[in-house]
Scaffold this motif. Structure first.
Motif, PDB file in Angstrom:
ATOM      1  N   GLU A 125      23.700  20.924  15.940  1.00 16.37           N
ATOM      2  CA  GLU A 125      22.921  20.879  17.070  1.00 16.37           C
ATOM      3  C   GLU A 125      22.030  19.392  16.756  1.00 16.37           C
ATOM      4  O   GLU A 125      21.534  18.894  17.432  1.00 16.37           O
ATOM      5  CB  GLU A 125      21.815  21.983  17.166  1.00 16.37           C
ATOM      6  CG  GLU A 125      22.556  23.068  17.512  1.00 16.37           C
ATOM      7  CD  GLU A 125      21.555  24.437  17.654  1.00 16.37           C
ATOM      8  OE1 GLU A 125      20.424  24.146  17.343  1.00 16.37           O
ATOM      9  OE2 GLU A 125      22.005  25.455  18.241  1.00 16.37           O
ATOM     10  N   ASN A 126      21.703  19.320  15.423  1.00 17.22           N
ATOM     11  CA  ASN A 126      20.869  18.196  15.061  1.00 17.22           C
ATOM     12  C   ASN A 126      21.141  17.591  13.723  1.00 17.22           C
ATOM     13  O   ASN A 126      21.864  18.243  12.834  1.00 17.22           O
ATOM     14  CB  ASN A 126      19.496  18.827  14.878  1.00 17.22           C
ATOM     15  CG  ASN A 126      18.372  17.565  15.431  1.00 17.22           C
ATOM     16  OD1 ASN A 126      18.693  16.513  15.609  1.00 17.22           O
ATOM     17  ND2 ASN A 126      17.013  17.859  15.260  1.00 17.22           N
ATOM     18  N   VAL A 127      21.010  16.450  13.461  1.00 19.69           N
ATOM     19  CA  VAL A 127      21.088  15.775  12.237  1.00 19.69           C
ATOM     20  C   VAL A 127      20.020  14.965  11.809  1.00 19.69           C
ATOM     21  O   VAL A 127      19.182  14.350  12.523  1.00 19.69           O
ATOM     22  CB  VAL A 127      22.173  14.483  12.394  1.00 19.69           C
ATOM     23  CG1 VAL A 127      22.448  13.888  10.955  1.00 19.69           C
ATOM     24  CG2 VAL A 127      23.520  14.987  12.879  1.00 19.69           C
ATOM     25  N   CYS A 128      19.634  15.422  10.646  1.00 20.40           N
ATOM     26  CA  CYS A 128      18.134  15.149   9.917  1.00 20.40           C
ATOM     27  C   CYS A 128      18.243  14.216   8.877  1.00 20.40           C
ATOM     28  O   CYS A 128      18.944  14.310   7.860  1.00 20.40           O
ATOM     29  CB  CYS A 128      17.484  16.204   9.330  1.00 20.40           C
ATOM     30  SG  CYS A 128      17.434  17.715  10.896  1.00 20.40           S
ATOM     31  N   HIS A 129      17.722  12.920   9.141  1.00 22.50           N
ATOM     32  CA  HIS A 129      17.792  11.961   8.155  1.00 22.50           C
ATOM     33  C   HIS A 129      16.735  11.821   7.240  1.00 22.50           C
ATOM     34  O   HIS A 129      15.505  11.667   7.646  1.00 22.50           O
ATOM     35  CB  HIS A 129      18.113  10.492   8.755  1.00 22.50           C
ATOM     36  CG  HIS A 129      19.282  10.575   9.849  1.00 22.50           C
ATOM     37  ND1 HIS A 129      20.744  10.408   9.383  1.00 22.50           N
ATOM     38  CD2 HIS A 129      19.185  10.587  11.039  1.00 22.50           C
ATOM     39  CE1 HIS A 129      21.268  10.435  10.725  1.00 22.50           C
ATOM     40  NE2 HIS A 129      20.801  10.842  11.599  1.00 22.50           N
ATOM     41  N   LEU A 130      16.948  11.732   6.061  1.00 23.07           N
ATOM     42  CA  LEU A 130      15.704  11.302   4.955  1.00 23.07           C
ATOM     43  C   LEU A 130      15.985   9.722   4.888  1.00 23.07           C
ATOM     44  O   LEU A 130      17.043   9.385   4.333  1.00 23.07           O
ATOM     45  CB  LEU A 130      16.106  12.026   3.634  1.00 23.07           C
ATOM     46  CG  LEU A 130      15.720  13.474   3.742  1.00 23.07           C
ATOM     47  CD1 LEU A 130      15.574  14.058   2.333  1.00 23.07           C
ATOM     48  CD2 LEU A 130      14.111  13.452   3.931  1.00 23.07           C
ATOM     49  N   VAL A 131      14.984   8.929   5.389  1.00 24.40           N
ATOM     50  CA  VAL A 131      15.006   7.790   5.381  1.00 24.40           C
ATOM     51  C   VAL A 131      13.783   7.052   4.250  1.00 24.40           C
ATOM     52  O   VAL A 131      12.904   7.392   4.599  1.00 24.40           O
ATOM     53  CB  VAL A 131      14.842   7.177   6.961  1.00 24.40           C
ATOM     54  CG1 VAL A 131      14.957   5.411   6.790  1.00 24.40           C
ATOM     55  CG2 VAL A 131      15.801   7.816   7.716  1.00 24.40           C
ATOM     56  N   LEU A 132      14.283   6.023   3.566  1.00 26.39           N
ATOM     57  CA  LEU A 132      13.403   5.333   2.790  1.00 26.39           C
ATOM     58  C   LEU A 132      12.956   4.287   3.328  1.00 26.39           C
ATOM     59  O   LEU A 132      13.501   3.334   4.238  1.00 26.39           O
ATOM     60  CB  LEU A 132      14.164   4.937   1.228  1.00 26.39           C
ATOM     61  CG  LEU A 132      14.489   5.969   0.251  1.00 26.39           C
ATOM     62  CD1 LEU A 132      15.264   5.124  -0.877  1.00 26.39           C
ATOM     63  CD2 LEU A 132      13.134   6.499  -0.047  1.00 26.39           C
ATOM     64  N   ALA A 133      11.441   3.720   3.501  1.00 24.02           N
ATOM     65  CA  ALA A 133      10.836   2.830   4.090  1.00 24.02           C
ATOM     66  C   ALA A 133       9.464   2.472   3.419  1.00 24.02           C
ATOM     67  O   ALA A 133       9.178   3.137   2.859  1.00 24.02           O
ATOM     68  CB  ALA A 133      10.743   3.085   5.521  1.00 24.02           C
ATOM     69  N   ARG A 134       8.956   1.284   4.016  1.00 24.17           N
ATOM     70  CA  ARG A 134       7.749   0.996   3.294  1.00 24.17           C
ATOM     71  C   ARG A 134       6.628   1.067   4.442  1.00 24.17           C
ATOM     72  O   ARG A 134       6.751   0.715   5.633  1.00 24.17           O
ATOM     73  CB  ARG A 134       7.742  -0.623   3.019  1.00 24.17           C
ATOM     74  CG  ARG A 134       8.918  -0.844   2.037  1.00 24.17           C
ATOM     75  CD  ARG A 134       8.628  -2.383   1.559  1.00 24.17           C
ATOM     76  NE  ARG A 134       9.669  -2.694   0.379  1.00 24.17           N
ATOM     77  CZ  ARG A 134       9.535  -2.213  -0.893  1.00 24.17           C
ATOM     78  NH1 ARG A 134       8.379  -1.809  -1.299  1.00 24.17           N
ATOM     79  NH2 ARG A 134      10.400  -2.699  -1.730  1.00 24.17           N
ATOM     80  N   LEU A 135       5.603   1.737   3.883  1.00 20.21           N
ATOM     81  CA  LEU A 135       4.511   1.509   4.698  1.00 20.21           C
ATOM     82  C   LEU A 135       3.588   0.456   4.782  1.00 20.21           C
ATOM     83  O   LEU A 135       3.909  -0.626   3.790  1.00 20.21           O
ATOM     84  CB  LEU A 135       3.238   2.813   4.175  1.00 20.21           C
ATOM     85  CG  LEU A 135       3.869   4.044   4.116  1.00 20.21           C
ATOM     86  CD1 LEU A 135       2.976   5.133   3.275  1.00 20.21           C
ATOM     87  CD2 LEU A 135       3.856   4.579   5.644  1.00 20.21           C
ATOM     88  N   PRO A 136       2.770  -0.043   5.553  1.00 23.46           N
ATOM     89  CA  PRO A 136       2.250  -1.154   5.534  1.00 23.46           C
ATOM     90  C   PRO A 136       1.218  -1.497   4.199  1.00 23.46           C
ATOM     91  O   PRO A 136       0.718  -0.574   3.793  1.00 23.46           O
ATOM     92  CB  PRO A 136       1.145  -1.121   6.813  1.00 23.46           C
ATOM     93  CG  PRO A 136       1.740  -0.043   7.625  1.00 23.46           C
ATOM     94  CD  PRO A 136       2.386   0.906   6.899  1.00 23.46           C
ATOM     95  N   ASP A 137       1.424  -2.599   3.929  1.00 24.01           N
ATOM     96  CA  ASP A 137       0.474  -3.007   2.567  1.00 24.01           C
ATOM     97  C   ASP A 137       0.828  -2.428   1.319  1.00 24.01           C
ATOM     98  O   ASP A 137       0.180  -2.075   0.407  1.00 24.01           O
ATOM     99  CB  ASP A 137      -1.072  -2.813   2.869  1.00 24.01           C
ATOM    100  CG  ASP A 137      -1.530  -3.655   4.123  1.00 24.01           C
ATOM    101  OD1 ASP A 137      -1.117  -4.934   4.165  1.00 24.01           O
ATOM    102  OD2 ASP A 137      -2.388  -3.086   4.908  1.00 24.01           O
ATOM    103  N   SER A 138       2.112  -1.776   1.291  1.00 24.82           N
ATOM    104  CA  SER A 138       2.526  -0.989   0.192  1.00 24.82           C
ATOM    105  C   SER A 138       2.851  -2.042  -0.851  1.00 24.82           C
ATOM    106  O   SER A 138       3.255  -3.166  -0.734  1.00 24.82           O
ATOM    107  CB  SER A 138       3.733  -0.388   0.515  1.00 24.82           C
ATOM    108  OG  SER A 138       4.849  -0.939   1.061  1.00 24.82           O
ATOM    109  N   ALA A 139       3.176  -1.599  -2.003  1.00 22.38           N
ATOM    110  CA  ALA A 139       3.373  -2.315  -3.264  1.00 22.38           C
ATOM    111  C   ALA A 139       4.842  -2.777  -3.218  1.00 22.38           C
ATOM    112  O   ALA A 139       5.692  -2.157  -2.494  1.00 22.38           O
ATOM    113  CB  ALA A 139       3.343  -1.479  -4.526  1.00 22.38           C
ATOM    114  N   PRO A 140       5.075  -4.126  -3.774  1.00 21.10           N
ATOM    115  CA  PRO A 140       6.526  -4.510  -3.846  1.00 21.10           C
ATOM    116  C   PRO A 140       7.450  -3.682  -4.754  1.00 21.10           C
ATOM    117  O   PRO A 140       7.210  -2.748  -5.335  1.00 21.10           O
ATOM    118  CB  PRO A 140       6.550  -5.582  -4.412  1.00 21.10           C
ATOM    119  CG  PRO A 140       5.029  -5.776  -5.382  1.00 21.10           C
ATOM    120  CD  PRO A 140       4.224  -4.873  -4.317  1.00 21.10           C
ATOM    121  N   GLY A 141       8.753  -3.822  -4.423  1.00 19.21           N
ATOM    122  CA  GLY A 141       9.535  -2.915  -5.116  1.00 19.21           C
ATOM    123  C   GLY A 141       9.775  -1.608  -5.051  1.00 19.21           C
ATOM    124  O   GLY A 141       9.234  -1.035  -4.134  1.00 19.21           O
TER     125      GLY A 141
END
Length: 572
Positions: A205-221
């Motif tokens: 019925e559904n596909v749930c994705h765990l996604v890595l992303a950056r928040l604003p002003d987050s640390a590099p790397g």
């Protein structure tokens, strides 16, 4: 393709080799009695034989494809997945609080391996969901757990993990996907992810994705990465399905194998997602899923090896070609010494890899049950070995399976080549085997070898116990363990990590060779030194264990000679 689930072999390993009784003696897993475990293995094995195995060729011949933006899966896969979900095989180790069985990871590992042997492409789907269940259980908010876990556990919804981007493969810290707060506790996720296994399907019925992303002003790397749960269809508070989210499958990869498993390029255009874990704590949360997946992928390699072995053995038992001087033979190529060598090598390495993976699972279970913290260190040490050696065994055994078939192995209609094409990626995804080896000699040796030495002490104990009854097998295992101990001591003394990395891959293979000798010896002891396992142990310890000498010599060489040839000289 016909497949016979090796249920009795798992039971033998559970009871006599890897120590499952220690797990079932804990309060946490007391209900996993031998009778219950046997019933589960038998039922899962029947499902793999009768439902999944017939789908193996269908997925290869009729791959998943994208049709007007919708993923269409291979014939029979919907019915196969239904059998997996309705049987509860997605959630063997999931918490009963959310509808799971709450059984040991050791049992899950065996069932996953059987499903991999029967139909690797389809098994990859529930494996991804299992990892997501564990990640959400450890890091999700109470609201996320209550809404998502029952659906994932039941198999009504499926889960994926989204790490890789075109410019960010193993270097996850280079990712560019971003997350903007929506002001209501949710986030708008924008970016593109590639190599997403089972990024979509047409049977859940559904596909749930765990996604890595950056928040604003987050640390590099990697330190600045956060993890978000982004569903294909946004659920309502009561779990019913609501609006379609702003994400879609761009394309499906054209792959060497695993044709039945759609590997997607995913596009997120301000898709609504929810934070999992702490802000900028995404890698910690994702590694919960990745470590689960690494053991699972090791099991995929072992499962594919088992399938390839059974396929090759069946062919060797019926193919007549040439003559052999063996008296009272079968009259088939099974009589030829080189074919015997290949089949015994396949069988012996499958046993070794399987025992390593199940021992890793036992350590995870003991850690989960709140036993001695040393079990956690044991699990961490064995995870890269289980993943890398399990998948390397899958690749090697599948390749030998083609060779056993001779010219017919190169003909697609026999199905021998499919095992090789399907399993090849397991040595690459969830962290390449080279990365697993680097992890073993670096991060897993931050304890100065303490976990490795504790394991070596157990190997020494087993060798001493076998000294009188099985001297010819015990002595080589003890000698190999001594060489491994010396190599660990050399590794932890190297301050330059590149000197460790240069020999990391042969070190891991050598470590696995010694562990294989230990487990084969344990099996021989368990059957009193007289039986099929003893005969196989003698083959492994006599012919295969000696490989550790060259592997450890390689591991202790350092890095200098790898850089003596310039780039120009390499190109000449």
């Amino acid at each position: 393709m016909p497949y016979r689930a090796p249920v009795e072999e798992y039971q033998f390993l559970f009871e006599h080799v890897v120590g499952l009784p220690k797990v079932t003696e804990t309060d946490r897993f007391a209900e996993a009695t031998p009778d219950m475990t046997a019933a589960i293995l038998t039922e899962a094995g029947r499902m793999c034989e009768d439902v999944l195995a017939p789908l193996q060729r269908a997925g290869d011949l009729h791959p998943a494809h994208l049709e007007n933006g919708v993923v269409r899966t291979s014939p029979g896969y919907a019915e196969g997945y239904k059998a997996i979900a309705e049987g509860g095989w997605v959630s063997i180790s999931a918490s009963p609080e959310h509808g799971g069985m709450g059984l040991p990871m050791t049992v899950t590992t065996a069932v996953n391996e059987m499903m991999s042997a029967a139909c690797l492409s389809l098994q990859l789907n529930p494996l991804m969901t299992q990892g997501q269940i564990e990640a959400l259980d450890h890091h999700g908010s109470d609201a996320i757990k209550a809404l998502y876990l029952p659906k994932l556990v039941s198999g009504e919804w499926a889960g994926t993990m989204n790490l890789t981007e075109p410019q960010a493969g193993s270097d996850v810290g280079a990712l560019r996907s971003r997350a903007e707060p929506n002001g209501d506790g949710s986030y708008a996720i924008t970016g593109q992810k590639i190599y997403i296994s089972w990024g979509d399907n047409d049977f859940t019925e559904n596909v749930c994705h765990l996604v890595l992303a950056r928040l604003p002003d987050s640390a590099p790397g990697t330190k600045g990465i956060s993890l978000f749960l982004v569903p294909k269809i946004i659920p309502n508070a009561d779990g019913t399905l609501g609006a379609r989210n702003s994400l879609h499958v761009v394309s499906l990869e054209h792959k060497m194998g695993l044709h039945g498993s759609p590997t997607a390029v995913m596009q997120y255009d301000g898709a609504t997602g929810w934070l999992v874990g702490e802000p900028q704590g995404g890698m910690r949360a994702m590694f919960t899923m990745m470590n689960n997946a690494r053991l699972g992928v090791g099991g995929q390699g072992i499962g594919a090896a088992e399938g390839a072995y059974q396929h090759a053995l069946a062919y060797a038992l019926e193919r007549k070609q040439g003559r052999s001087p063996v008296a009272d033979g079968t009259g088939t190529i099974l009589d030829h010494a080189d074919v015997r060598r290949m089949l015994l090598t396949m069988k012996a390495d499958i046993f070794a890899a399987r025992a390593i993976a199940l021992s890793c699972a036992v350590a995870i279970d003991m850690q989960t049950a709140g036993q001695d913290p040393a079990w956690g260190a044991r699990a961490a040490l064995l995870t890269p070995i289980a993943k890398a050696f399990g998948t390397a065994t899958g690749v090697a055994v599948a390749e030998m399976g083609v060779q056993v078939h001779g010219g017919m192995g190169f003909i697609e209609e026999t199905g021998a080549a499919q095992y090789y094409r399907d399993v090849r990626v397991t040595a690459i995804y969830e962290g390449t085997n080279g990365i697993q080896a680097m992890d073993l000699v670096a991060r897993k040796m931050m304890d100065r070898g303490a976990a490795a030495f504790a394991l070596l002490d157990e190997i020494d104990t087993t060798a001493k116990a076998a000294q009188s009854a099985l001297t010819d097998l015990a002595a080589p295992v003890a000698d190999a363990a001594r060489t491994l101990r010396e190599t660990v001591q050399w590794l932890v003394a190297q301050d330059d990590l590149n000197d460790r990395f240069a020999g990391a891959e042969p070190f891991l293979r050598g470590f696995a060779r010694v562990l294989g000798g230990h487990f084969h010896l344990t099996a021989a002891l368990a059957e009193g030194g007289n039986g099929a396992h003893t005969k196989l142990a003698r083959f492994y310890i006599t012919r295969m264990l000696p490989e550790h000498i060259g592997l450890f010599a390689h591991a202790r060489t350092g890095a200098a000679d790898l850089y003596t040839l310039s780039a120009d000289e390499l190109s000449q």
